[in-house]
Design a protein around this motif. Sequence first.
Motif, PDB file in Angstrom:
ATOM      1  N   VAL A  34       0.764  -1.190   0.019  1.00 35.47           N
ATOM      2  CA  VAL A  34       0.024   0.236   0.103  1.00 35.47           C
ATOM      3  C   VAL A  34       0.786   1.185   0.071  1.00 35.47           C
ATOM      4  O   VAL A  34       1.527   1.319   0.930  1.00 35.47           O
ATOM      5  CB  VAL A  34      -1.002  -0.104   1.312  1.00 35.47           C
ATOM      6  N   THR A  35       0.691   2.243  -0.881  1.00 34.83           N
ATOM      7  CA  THR A  35       1.330   3.223  -1.068  1.00 34.83           C
ATOM      8  C   THR A  35       0.503   4.448  -0.606  1.00 34.83           C
ATOM      9  O   THR A  35      -0.578   4.574  -1.344  1.00 34.83           O
ATOM     10  CB  THR A  35       1.964   3.666  -2.379  1.00 34.83           C
ATOM     11  N   PRO A  36       0.511   4.996   0.612  1.00 27.79           N
ATOM     12  CA  PRO A  36      -0.600   6.055   0.996  1.00 27.79           C
ATOM     13  C   PRO A  36      -0.187   7.406   0.438  1.00 27.79           C
ATOM     14  O   PRO A  36       0.787   8.043   0.360  1.00 27.79           O
ATOM     15  CB  PRO A  36      -0.359   5.836   2.450  1.00 27.79           C
ATOM     16  N   VAL A  37      -1.330   8.117   0.161  1.00 23.27           N
ATOM     17  CA  VAL A  37      -1.447   9.487  -0.253  1.00 23.27           C
ATOM     18  C   VAL A  37      -2.485  10.023   0.667  1.00 23.27           C
ATOM     19  O   VAL A  37      -3.696   9.616   0.762  1.00 23.27           O
ATOM     20  CB  VAL A  37      -1.930   9.848  -1.767  1.00 23.27           C
ATOM     21  N   LEU A  38      -2.033  11.330   1.587  1.00 26.73           N
ATOM     22  CA  LEU A  38      -3.067  11.914   2.420  1.00 26.73           C
ATOM     23  C   LEU A  38      -3.291  13.302   1.723  1.00 26.73           C
ATOM     24  O   LEU A  38      -2.538  13.865   1.273  1.00 26.73           O
ATOM     25  CB  LEU A  38      -2.697  12.216   3.704  1.00 26.73           C
ATOM     26  N   THR A  39      -4.672  13.549   1.691  1.00 26.41           N
ATOM     27  CA  THR A  39      -5.091  14.915   1.386  1.00 26.41           C
ATOM     28  C   THR A  39      -4.550  15.934   2.460  1.00 26.41           C
ATOM     29  O   THR A  39      -4.478  15.506   3.736  1.00 26.41           O
ATOM     30  CB  THR A  39      -6.323  15.251   1.235  1.00 26.41           C
ATOM     31  N   ARG A  40      -4.620  17.159   2.409  1.00 31.00           N
ATOM     32  CA  ARG A  40      -4.216  18.121   3.591  1.00 31.00           C
ATOM     33  C   ARG A  40      -5.192  18.027   4.807  1.00 31.00           C
ATOM     34  O   ARG A  40      -5.082  17.788   5.849  1.00 31.00           O
ATOM     35  CB  ARG A  40      -4.203  19.510   2.908  1.00 31.00           C
ATOM     36  N   ALA A  41      -6.448  17.905   4.202  1.00 31.73           N
ATOM     37  CA  ALA A  41      -7.609  17.736   5.149  1.00 31.73           C
ATOM     38  C   ALA A  41      -7.555  16.335   5.884  1.00 31.73           C
ATOM     39  O   ALA A  41      -7.887  16.423   7.137  1.00 31.73           O
ATOM     40  CB  ALA A  41      -9.105  17.955   4.488  1.00 31.73           C
ATOM     41  N   ALA A  42      -6.946  15.399   5.290  1.00 33.46           N
ATOM     42  CA  ALA A  42      -6.933  14.173   6.050  1.00 33.46           C
ATOM     43  C   ALA A  42      -5.987  14.290   7.391  1.00 33.46           C
ATOM     44  O   ALA A  42      -5.996  13.252   8.214  1.00 33.46           O
ATOM     45  CB  ALA A  42      -6.329  12.909   4.949  1.00 33.46           C
ATOM     46  N   THR A  43      -4.887  14.918   7.077  1.00 39.08           N
ATOM     47  CA  THR A  43      -3.854  14.971   8.201  1.00 39.08           C
ATOM     48  C   THR A  43      -4.514  15.610   9.466  1.00 39.08           C
ATOM     49  O   THR A  43      -4.001  15.584  10.220  1.00 39.08           O
ATOM     50  CB  THR A  43      -2.649  15.765   7.698  1.00 39.08           C
ATOM     51  N   ASP A 104      -4.133  19.629  -6.249  1.00 37.07           N
ATOM     52  CA  ASP A 104      -3.494  19.092  -5.066  1.00 37.07           C
ATOM     53  C   ASP A 104      -2.816  17.584  -5.664  1.00 37.07           C
ATOM     54  O   ASP A 104      -3.230  17.230  -6.641  1.00 37.07           O
ATOM     55  CB  ASP A 104      -4.197  18.989  -3.935  1.00 37.07           C
ATOM     56  N   LEU A 105      -2.106  16.846  -4.727  1.00 37.97           N
ATOM     57  CA  LEU A 105      -1.543  15.825  -5.290  1.00 37.97           C
ATOM     58  C   LEU A 105      -2.593  14.704  -5.475  1.00 37.97           C
ATOM     59  O   LEU A 105      -2.432  14.018  -6.437  1.00 37.97           O
ATOM     60  CB  LEU A 105      -0.389  15.190  -3.957  1.00 37.97           C
ATOM     61  N   ALA A 106      -3.588  14.545  -4.465  1.00 33.85           N
ATOM     62  CA  ALA A 106      -4.580  13.653  -4.757  1.00 33.85           C
ATOM     63  C   ALA A 106      -5.428  13.787  -6.052  1.00 33.85           C
ATOM     64  O   ALA A 106      -5.450  12.754  -6.896  1.00 33.85           O
ATOM     65  CB  ALA A 106      -5.634  13.690  -3.450  1.00 33.85           C
ATOM     66  N   SER A 107      -5.770  14.964  -6.282  1.00 31.55           N
ATOM     67  CA  SER A 107      -6.353  15.116  -7.759  1.00 31.55           C
ATOM     68  C   SER A 107      -5.444  15.356  -8.678  1.00 31.55           C
ATOM     69  O   SER A 107      -6.131  14.816  -9.868  1.00 31.55           O
ATOM     70  CB  SER A 107      -7.345  16.499  -7.519  1.00 31.55           C
TER      71      SER A 107
END
Length: 397
Positions: A34-43, A104-107
């Motif tokens: 699993v390679t995780p990506v967090l949005t800013r709000a997720a943090t 952002d990174l996720a989108s």
Amino acid sequence: MLAGKRILLIIGGGIAAYKGLDLIRRLRERGASVTPVLTRAATEFVTPLSVSALAGEKVYTDLFDLTDEAEMGHIQLSRVADLVVVAPATADLMAKMAGGHANDLASTLLMATDTPVMIAPAMNVRMWDHPATQRNLATLKFDGVRVVGPNEGDMACGEYGPGRMAEPLEIVAAIKAALTDGPLKDKRVLVTSGPTHEPIDPVRYIANRSSGAQGTAIAESLRDLGAEVIFVTGPATAARPDGVTVVEVETAREMREAVMASLPVDAGVFAAAVADWRVDGAGASKIKKVAGKLPSLSFVENPDILAEVSQLAEGRPQLVVGFAAETDDVVTHATAKRVRKGCDWIVANDVRPETGIMGGSENAVVLISADGAEDWPRMGKRDVARRLAERIAAALL
């Protein structure tokens, strides 16, 4: 089944982000990386440190991290996985995906990827029901994005309804189905199941004896062959299948709305025991017993969901399968029903009480098609489901 599979997990900024930690653990238990990506709000809900510790991988959060760009650009990051999973997929993330935003990174990863994408929506029930969210959902489905959930239940905000993120094991099952190279991979199949309850007043209703067990078994068998399954169920006693999109309804009219909202699909399996009639003008208050008098109830027909879908001029599924529960002249009545409704197949069975089929663990069906009637031996409902799923797969090739 997940050994060696690579999952790019995008965790959105909602209270359900905490489920992402368990999802990572469950995936790694099954051999996936699993390679995780967090949005800013997720943090704001989970820390990069906890996510990294569970994943055993670096957590990515920033589109403009130059070190990451030198080591692995966001284009490369978006394409090395076998599946991109967004869990939770917030209303904001869904809107960005549907609108093609990349700020952002996720989108940006989601815009740049050529890898299959799955989302697990999670939001307040009002946000889920909002027309904008439903438009975005329809767009994403049309674009080929797989959807698991949301479930119905209590919300962190105190409200109740659809919007709860699917549980981690449900998502794992959906991921397995998405990565299965089965004959129904990349096919969308709708399954209806269970009875409907038609209210007489706030405490009474008209129903039937369907347990929903056969519908659940069919949905699971189709999922196991790689299909994306949308499972529309009335208030059945059978457990809901994991790894599929479950839509809970109560009445025939609600089921009709859910079915039409789920189109387009490659195949529709209409196993639900939908009530033919409902009370005209169900009472808003409990009907009181009056000595010597009986209540007067008038009935109106419910929508004929099977016939409506079978006769669609545009968007008709390639294969439409109906069910016929009969108590006499099974083949004769089922054959006439197939012609009358306009569906491709009818799965007919004898539900007289002495057969023990309605609500039981076994079934004995006759498959009616344009080629005639094909008797199947009595077998467990799961065996019936597997055999039917294999026939559906062959018909869709």
